[in-house]
Design a protein around this motif. Structure first.
Motif, PDB file in Angstrom:
ATOM      1  N   ASP A 152      26.271  38.215  19.094  1.00  0.00           N
ATOM      2  CA  ASP A 152      25.264  37.355  18.491  1.00  0.00           C
ATOM      3  C   ASP A 152      24.230  36.791  19.463  1.00  0.00           C
ATOM      4  O   ASP A 152      23.427  35.943  19.075  1.00  0.00           O
ATOM      5  CB  ASP A 152      25.937  36.198  17.741  1.00  0.00           C
ATOM      6  N   ASP A 153      24.248  37.231  20.715  1.00  0.00           N
ATOM      7  CA  ASP A 153      23.268  36.769  21.694  1.00  0.00           C
ATOM      8  C   ASP A 153      23.362  35.285  22.007  1.00  0.00           C
ATOM      9  O   ASP A 153      22.440  34.705  22.573  1.00  0.00           O
ATOM     10  CB  ASP A 153      21.829  37.100  21.253  1.00  0.00           C
ATOM     11  N   ALA A 154      24.486  34.641  21.657  1.00  0.00           N
ATOM     12  CA  ALA A 154      24.704  33.237  22.014  1.00  0.00           C
ATOM     13  C   ALA A 154      25.653  33.170  23.214  1.00  0.00           C
ATOM     14  O   ALA A 154      26.324  34.143  23.541  1.00  0.00           O
ATOM     15  CB  ALA A 154      25.300  32.480  20.826  1.00  0.00           C
ATOM     16  N   ALA A 155      25.695  32.015  23.869  1.00  0.00           N
ATOM     17  CA  ALA A 155      26.550  31.853  25.046  1.00  0.00           C
ATOM     18  C   ALA A 155      28.001  32.189  24.707  1.00  0.00           C
ATOM     19  O   ALA A 155      28.528  31.765  23.669  1.00  0.00           O
ATOM     20  CB  ALA A 155      26.454  30.427  25.567  1.00  0.00           C
ATOM     21  N   THR A 156      28.651  32.939  25.579  1.00  0.00           N
ATOM     22  CA  THR A 156      29.970  33.486  25.262  1.00  0.00           C
ATOM     23  C   THR A 156      31.103  32.480  25.354  1.00  0.00           C
ATOM     24  O   THR A 156      32.004  32.462  24.533  1.00  0.00           O
ATOM     25  CB  THR A 156      30.311  34.638  26.212  1.00  0.00           C
ATOM     26  N   PHE A 157      31.109  31.651  26.407  1.00  0.00           N
ATOM     27  CA  PHE A 157      32.242  30.789  26.708  1.00  0.00           C
ATOM     28  C   PHE A 157      33.530  31.608  26.738  1.00  0.00           C
ATOM     29  O   PHE A 157      34.483  31.344  26.010  1.00  0.00           O
ATOM     30  CB  PHE A 157      32.340  29.623  25.727  1.00  0.00           C
ATOM     31  N   LEU A 158      33.527  32.622  27.597  1.00  0.00           N
ATOM     32  CA  LEU A 158      34.708  33.455  27.764  1.00  0.00           C
ATOM     33  C   LEU A 158      35.044  33.607  29.239  1.00  0.00           C
ATOM     34  O   LEU A 158      34.181  33.504  30.105  1.00  0.00           O
ATOM     35  CB  LEU A 158      34.539  34.826  27.101  1.00  0.00           C
ATOM     36  N   ALA A 159      36.321  33.863  29.492  1.00  0.00           N
ATOM     37  CA  ALA A 159      36.806  34.120  30.842  1.00  0.00           C
ATOM     38  C   ALA A 159      37.385  35.527  30.877  1.00  0.00           C
ATOM     39  O   ALA A 159      38.416  35.789  30.248  1.00  0.00           O
ATOM     40  CB  ALA A 159      37.875  33.102  31.224  1.00  0.00           C
ATOM     41  N   PRO A 160      36.734  36.461  31.580  1.00  0.00           N
ATOM     42  CA  PRO A 160      37.250  37.835  31.619  1.00  0.00           C
ATOM     43  C   PRO A 160      38.509  37.931  32.480  1.00  0.00           C
ATOM     44  O   PRO A 160      38.596  37.309  33.539  1.00  0.00           O
ATOM     45  CB  PRO A 160      36.089  38.613  32.245  1.00  0.00           C
ATOM     46  N   ILE A 161      39.476  38.715  31.990  1.00  0.00           N
ATOM     47  CA  ILE A 161      40.701  38.962  32.753  1.00  0.00           C
ATOM     48  C   ILE A 161      40.755  40.423  33.187  1.00  0.00           C
ATOM     49  O   ILE A 161      41.034  40.730  34.350  1.00  0.00           O
ATOM     50  CB  ILE A 161      41.948  38.615  31.908  1.00  0.00           C
TER      51      ILE A 161
END
Length: 361
Positions: A80-89
């Motif tokens: 959705d082109d919005a900020a992800t707020f994710l942490a890649p593992i």
């Protein structure tokens, strides 16, 4: 992962969590783990399965504590082109160096439980983790994720690390084209694991509190991860699966995931899916016909397809049809009808329709 439907958190709330979402309980195994499995069968024989307590409370808590100590990315999401707020593992099969501690906690759970279950249930002995990450949701950061298909995942696993009483809302599935078909997936506790294949459209809506969830995308084998391909989609498309035909058409249109960029091929695959009633395919084939992309321009056929998709409550089609009718540039006059379609799209949360109606443009 790329997705098929874009937008922000839905305006229409999914149906509340219901004890009847999953069928009767059965016993399942995942490596050396044995416990309760619950399965939901959605329209089109799409399936969602929940393994209760696949991660123990202490395992879920350890992952959550490590997640809270890491930095969450805020670049735009592919959905959705919005900020992800994710942490890649794990990214494309490799551990994300900055989250090695999270990866170390996750590794035995993947090797001893998740992979044995995925390989057996989905008949893929070489299945492996392509990507793993933790997402964070809250109304003051990112409140949701628009309904989408995980188009390059053989299957997806979602494990909430937050207890259900720490937030309102959560994961939902959307079996139909419209927002009214959304239904929350109930979880009993942090550490329950839900699995589904690529054909289940789903999203997230968090109305209060904060939710952390572990998400893993599995590929058929390591070669698919290395090559960035999804051959299971092409096989399912050739076998006549409408969802797969629509997704593979997307691959062809954009030249993604091993498919050469070919607008004519995209139109052909959209056409096959549209003939089976896929609202998404009807919308995209109509768009190609409007633009004369890969096919001869045919506004009459495009209007008919957009009307079919809009009648199935696909908000993108309702918006496109509403604009075309109201402005009269494509399909002739029809301002009042165009306004009605724009309102139906806005009621489902289509941002363009909401802004257009609010501004009076």
């Amino acid at each position: 992962l790329a997705s098929s439907v874009r937008g922000l958190a839905p305006a229409i709330a999914p149906t509340p969590h219901a004890d009847t979402f999953f069928g009767s309980a059965s016993t399942a195994t995942a490596g050396h783990w044995s416990g309760v499995a619950r399965e939901a069968v959605l329209s089109g024989d799409r399936r969602v399965v929940r393994l209760d307590g696949l991660f123990s409370p202490s395992e879920a808590a350890a992952l959550l504590a490590a997640a809270r100590d890491t930095t969450f990315d805020e670049e735009n999401d592919t959905v959705d082109d919005a900020a992800t707020f994710l942490a890649p593992i794990i990214e494309s099969g490799a551990v994300a160096p900055r989250n090695a501690a999270l990866a170390a906690l996750l590794a035995p759970l993947v090797d001893e439980r998740l992979l044995p279950f995925v390989r057996e249930r989905y008949g893929s002995p070489g299945a492996c983790v392509a990507d793993a990450l933790i997402r964070r949701y809250s109304p003051d950061e990112r409140s949701g994720l628009r309904a989408h298909f995980d188009v390059t995942a053989l299957c997806t696993c979602i494990v909430p690390l937050s207890a259900p009483d720490e937030y309102e809302g959560g994961l939902y599935v959307q079996p139909g084209a419209g927002a009214a078909s959304r239904e929350y997936v109930p979880f009993g506790a942090a550490g329950d694991a839900v699995f589904h294949e690529w054909d289940v459209m789903h999203g997230v809506r968090v109305e209060a509190g904060r939710r952390h969830s572990l998400v893993l995308w599995f590929a058929e084998d390591a070669a698919c991860v290395a090559d960035g391909t999804a051959p299971w989609i092409r096989r399912a498309a050739e076998a006549g699966r409408a969802d797969a035909q629509f997704i593979y058409a997307d691959f062809c249109r954009a030249g993604l995931f091993g498919a050469p960029r070919d607008a004519a091929a995209a139109a052909e695959w959209y056409g096959r899916a549209a003939a089976q009633g896929s609202a998404h395919a009807q919308y995209w084939l109509g768009s190609l016909l409007v633009n004369g992309e890969g096919v001869d321009r045919d506004l009459g056929r495009a209007e008919a397809l957009w009307r079919e998709a809009a009648a199935q409550e696909l908000e993108a089609a309702q918006f496109a049809l509403g604009c075309a009718l109201r402005d009269g540039g494509l399909f002739g006059g029809g301002e009042a009808e165009g306004e009605r379609w724009l309102r139906r799209a806005a009621e489902q949360g289509h941002e363009g329709a909401v802004e257009m109606l609010a501004s009076g443009d």
